[in-house]
Design a protein around this motif. Structure first.
Motif, PDB file in Angstrom:
ATOM      1  N   ASP A  46      39.886  31.790  38.445  1.00 44.11           N
ATOM      2  CA  ASP A  46      40.086  33.231  38.584  1.00 44.11           C
ATOM      3  C   ASP A  46      38.904  33.981  37.989  1.00 44.11           C
ATOM      4  OD1 ASP A  46      42.548  32.486  39.529  1.00 44.11           O
ATOM      5  OD2 ASP A  46      43.643  33.046  37.709  1.00 44.11           O
ATOM      6  N   ALA A  47      38.326  34.874  38.767  1.00 47.37           N
ATOM      7  CA  ALA A  47      37.264  35.743  38.254  1.00 47.37           C
ATOM      8  C   ALA A  47      37.882  36.940  37.545  1.00 47.37           C
ATOM      9  CB  ALA A  47      36.373  36.219  39.400  1.00 47.37           C
ATOM     10  N   ARG A  48      37.247  37.370  36.482  1.00 52.57           N
ATOM     11  CA  ARG A  48      37.714  38.580  35.809  1.00 52.57           C
ATOM     12  C   ARG A  48      37.476  39.780  36.715  1.00 52.57           C
ATOM     13  NH1 ARG A  48      35.936  38.042  29.417  1.00 52.57           N
ATOM     14  NH2 ARG A  48      37.190  36.172  28.959  1.00 52.57           N
ATOM     15  N   GLU A  49      38.438  40.679  36.749  1.00 55.01           N
ATOM     16  CA  GLU A  49      38.356  41.806  37.671  1.00 55.01           C
ATOM     17  C   GLU A  49      38.604  43.128  36.944  1.00 55.01           C
ATOM     18  OE1 GLU A  49      40.123  40.028  41.852  1.00 55.01           O
ATOM     19  OE2 GLU A  49      41.525  40.792  40.363  1.00 55.01           O
ATOM     20  N   ARG A  50      37.863  44.128  37.342  1.00 53.42           N
ATOM     21  CA  ARG A  50      38.203  45.497  36.972  1.00 53.42           C
ATOM     22  C   ARG A  50      39.200  46.034  37.999  1.00 53.42           C
ATOM     23  NH1 ARG A  50      34.889  47.641  33.058  1.00 53.42           N
ATOM     24  NH2 ARG A  50      32.950  46.482  32.622  1.00 53.42           N
ATOM     25  N   LEU A  51      39.857  47.095  37.653  1.00 56.89           N
ATOM     26  CA  LEU A  51      40.927  47.631  38.496  1.00 56.89           C
ATOM     27  C   LEU A  51      40.490  47.895  39.935  1.00 56.89           C
ATOM     28  CD1 LEU A  51      43.820  48.612  38.805  1.00 56.89           C
ATOM     29  CD2 LEU A  51      43.078  50.860  37.963  1.00 56.89           C
ATOM     30  N   PRO A  52      39.331  48.529  40.196  1.00 56.75           N
ATOM     31  CA  PRO A  52      38.966  48.774  41.601  1.00 56.75           C
ATOM     32  C   PRO A  52      38.846  47.490  42.418  1.00 56.75           C
ATOM     33  CG  PRO A  52      37.653  50.157  40.150  1.00 56.75           C
ATOM     34  CD  PRO A  52      38.367  49.180  39.272  1.00 56.75           C
ATOM     35  N   MET A  53      38.243  46.434  41.818  1.00 61.25           N
ATOM     36  CA  MET A  53      38.109  45.172  42.544  1.00 61.25           C
ATOM     37  C   MET A  53      39.471  44.516  42.751  1.00 61.25           C
ATOM     38  SD  MET A  53      36.588  42.932  44.228  1.00 61.25           S
ATOM     39  CE  MET A  53      34.893  43.496  44.116  1.00 61.25           C
ATOM     40  N   ARG A  54      40.334  44.614  41.758  1.00 63.91           N
ATOM     41  CA  ARG A  54      41.671  44.038  41.900  1.00 63.91           C
ATOM     42  C   ARG A  54      42.423  44.705  43.044  1.00 63.91           C
ATOM     43  NH1 ARG A  54      43.707  45.066  37.079  1.00 63.91           N
ATOM     44  NH2 ARG A  54      42.746  43.181  36.228  1.00 63.91           N
ATOM     45  N   LEU A  55      42.318  46.005  43.116  1.00 60.61           N
ATOM     46  CA  LEU A  55      42.984  46.725  44.193  1.00 60.61           C
ATOM     47  C   LEU A  55      42.394  46.369  45.550  1.00 60.61           C
ATOM     48  CD1 LEU A  55      43.360  50.256  42.551  1.00 60.61           C
ATOM     49  CD2 LEU A  55      45.140  48.512  42.855  1.00 60.61           C
ATOM     50  N   LEU A  56      41.060  46.220  45.612  1.00 61.46           N
ATOM     51  CA  LEU A  56      40.417  45.828  46.862  1.00 61.46           C
ATOM     52  C   LEU A  56      40.869  44.438  47.295  1.00 61.46           C
ATOM     53  CD1 LEU A  56      38.335  46.188  49.133  1.00 61.46           C
ATOM     54  CD2 LEU A  56      36.583  45.310  47.555  1.00 61.46           C
ATOM     55  N   ARG A  57      40.877  43.477  46.348  1.00 54.20           N
ATOM     56  CA  ARG A  57      41.274  42.103  46.689  1.00 54.20           C
ATOM     57  C   ARG A  57      42.720  42.060  47.177  1.00 54.20           C
ATOM     58  NH1 ARG A  57      44.032  38.402  44.088  1.00 54.20           N
ATOM     59  NH2 ARG A  57      43.946  39.521  42.091  1.00 54.20           N
ATOM     60  N   ARG A  58      43.591  42.750  46.468  1.00 51.20           N
ATOM     61  CA  ARG A  58      44.997  42.746  46.864  1.00 51.20           C
ATOM     62  C   ARG A  58      45.224  43.480  48.179  1.00 51.20           C
ATOM     63  NH1 ARG A  58      48.107  43.952  41.079  1.00 51.20           N
ATOM     64  NH2 ARG A  58      47.709  41.899  40.136  1.00 51.20           N
ATOM     65  N   GLY A  59      44.467  44.541  48.395  1.00 44.69           N
ATOM     66  CA  GLY A  59      44.589  45.263  49.653  1.00 44.69           C
ATOM     67  C   GLY A  59      44.168  44.414  50.841  1.00 44.69           C
TER      68      GLY A  59
END
Length: 399
Positions: A46-59
């Motif tokens: 798992d790569a560490r993610e900031r909130l914008p990237m987490r939202l992009l990945r989940r989207g």
């Protein structure tokens, strides 16, 4: 002896470096039991993610139906492995797309594609998604499922056989304890646990709610409508192994109410309850009888609160029968080796067959290995003698 390099690609959040950190538990689902002098395993990270990237990945995952960003982050390990193992379609569809995008690579890894929810959802997909998923599934070298009904659907939808792999219990967390006595409390204590989308909590509460003969503890993260609340039903998540064990220890009976499905929903709770010597009442759906027979669990029809209630009443009226059922279920876990060790070893056997055929002279292709590995369909061989992990890193884990 040549070493086969296997990459285990799991969902974001299952990185063994962080999963139950400090407990030396190994890999979620027990794949680490395949480690040996013959098999070297790597795991998705798992790569560490900031909130914008987490939202992009989940989207993007929501749109595609699989986590392709997580796959891309692990592409180096995937592409240099001999074989990739996956646990659900959320992983294998992403790996298949990566392999197709890198089709010019001379020697690609083989792909074992295990599906769980995909076949249940298939009739509801649109034509474009079905077309795309068929293209991706065609890249898989072997299809596997956890239930005979799912294997049959693979033949129906994809015209390919699937290997029925039997799911297993981590017996380090839940050592098998064959019960020697069973006497219910008054009121009888009923436990139900699970977060799967196919749990039928409405039938459970309709069966036992607001009835002084029963007290119910329902452990789920799913939202339960206020209209279903009842005075004798306690609803709260059982977060962590300690809380789960406390719930099982409290219970007289474990009930697994389910909606119709094809993927053995509820099998984890059944294995845990069986190991702890608890009589089980289970909705007869999802090919759960692949694992436990009528003598080892009390099966009831779906959406039938009256049948759920009568099943508990029969156990309470005949404690000896309830004890024999619980003993038979615990014995089944042991004799059929329904463990994470055996789950991993089934993957080892499939992989050995694939690798031997990849190395065979021309004319004996991986397609032949697909047919051979999947030829048993729902009649796949029962788990054989478990093999202990021999890796210096993983030996002793998960027992």
């Amino acid at each position: 002896m040549s070493v086969t390099h296997v990459h285990v690609h799991l969902f974001y959040g299952a990185d063994p470096r962080f999963y139950r950190k400090g407990e030396d538990i190994g890999c979620l689902y027990g794949y680490h039991h395949a480690e040996s002098d013959e098999f070297a395993l790597s795991y998705s990270q798992d790569a560490r993610e900031r909130l914008p990237m987490r939202l992009l990945r989940r989207g993007l995952k929501a749109v595609l139906g699989f986590d392709f960003i997580h796959t891309l982050r692990n592409r180096d390990e995937i592409m240099r492995s001999d074989v990739v193992w996956t646990h659900t379609e959320h992983e294998h569809l992403g790996v298949a797309l990566l392999l197709l995008l890198n089709r010019r690579q001379k020697r690609q890894p083989l792909l074992l594609a295990q599906s769980v929810w995909l076949l249940d959802k298939w009739p509801h997909y649109g034509a474009l998604r079905r077309w795309a998923y068929r293209k991706l599934i065609a890249r898989a070298d072997v299809l596997t499922t956890l239930a005979s009904e799912n294997a049959a659907l693979c033949r129906r939808y994809f015209e390919r056989d699937a290997v029925h792999v039997y799911y297993g219990l981590n017996t380090r967390d839940f050592p098998v304890q064959e019960p020697v006595a069973w006497q219910p409390h008054t009121p009888v204590r009923i436990a139900a646990i699970g977060n799967d989308r196919d749990r039928d909590w409405e039938s459970l509460i309709s069966a036992y709610g607001n009835d002084a003969r029963y007290t119910v503890r329902l452990a789920t993260r799913r939202r339960i409508p206020s209209s279903l609340r009842a005075s004798n039903v306690e609803i709260a998540p059982a977060a962590g192994l300690k809380k789960q064990r406390e719930l099982y220890d409290w219970a007289d009976v474990v009930v697994v109410p389910l909606r119709p499905n094809a993927h053995a929903s509820g099998i984890t709770v059944m294995l845990e309850a069986a190991a702890l010597g608890k009589p089980m009442i289970v909705t007869d759906v999802g090919a759960l009888k692949d694992y436990f027979t009528d003598a080892q669990a009390a099966y009831v029809p779906p959406f039938d609160p009256e049948a759920l209630r009568q099943a508990v009443d029969r156990l309470v009226a005949a404690p000896g029968d309830a004890l024999r059922q619980a003993q038979a279920a615990a014995h089944q876990v042991t004799t059929r080796e329904l463990t994470t060790v055996q789950f991993a070893q089934q993957h080892v056997r499939i992989t050995r067959d694939l690798m031997s055929r990849r190395a065979a002279p021309r004319g004996r292709s991986v397609d032949e290995a697909r047919r051979r590995a999947g030829g048993g369909g729902a009649q796949a061989a029962q788990p054989a003698q478990a093999t202990q992990p021999r890796s210096r890193h993983q030996a002793g884990r998960g027992q």
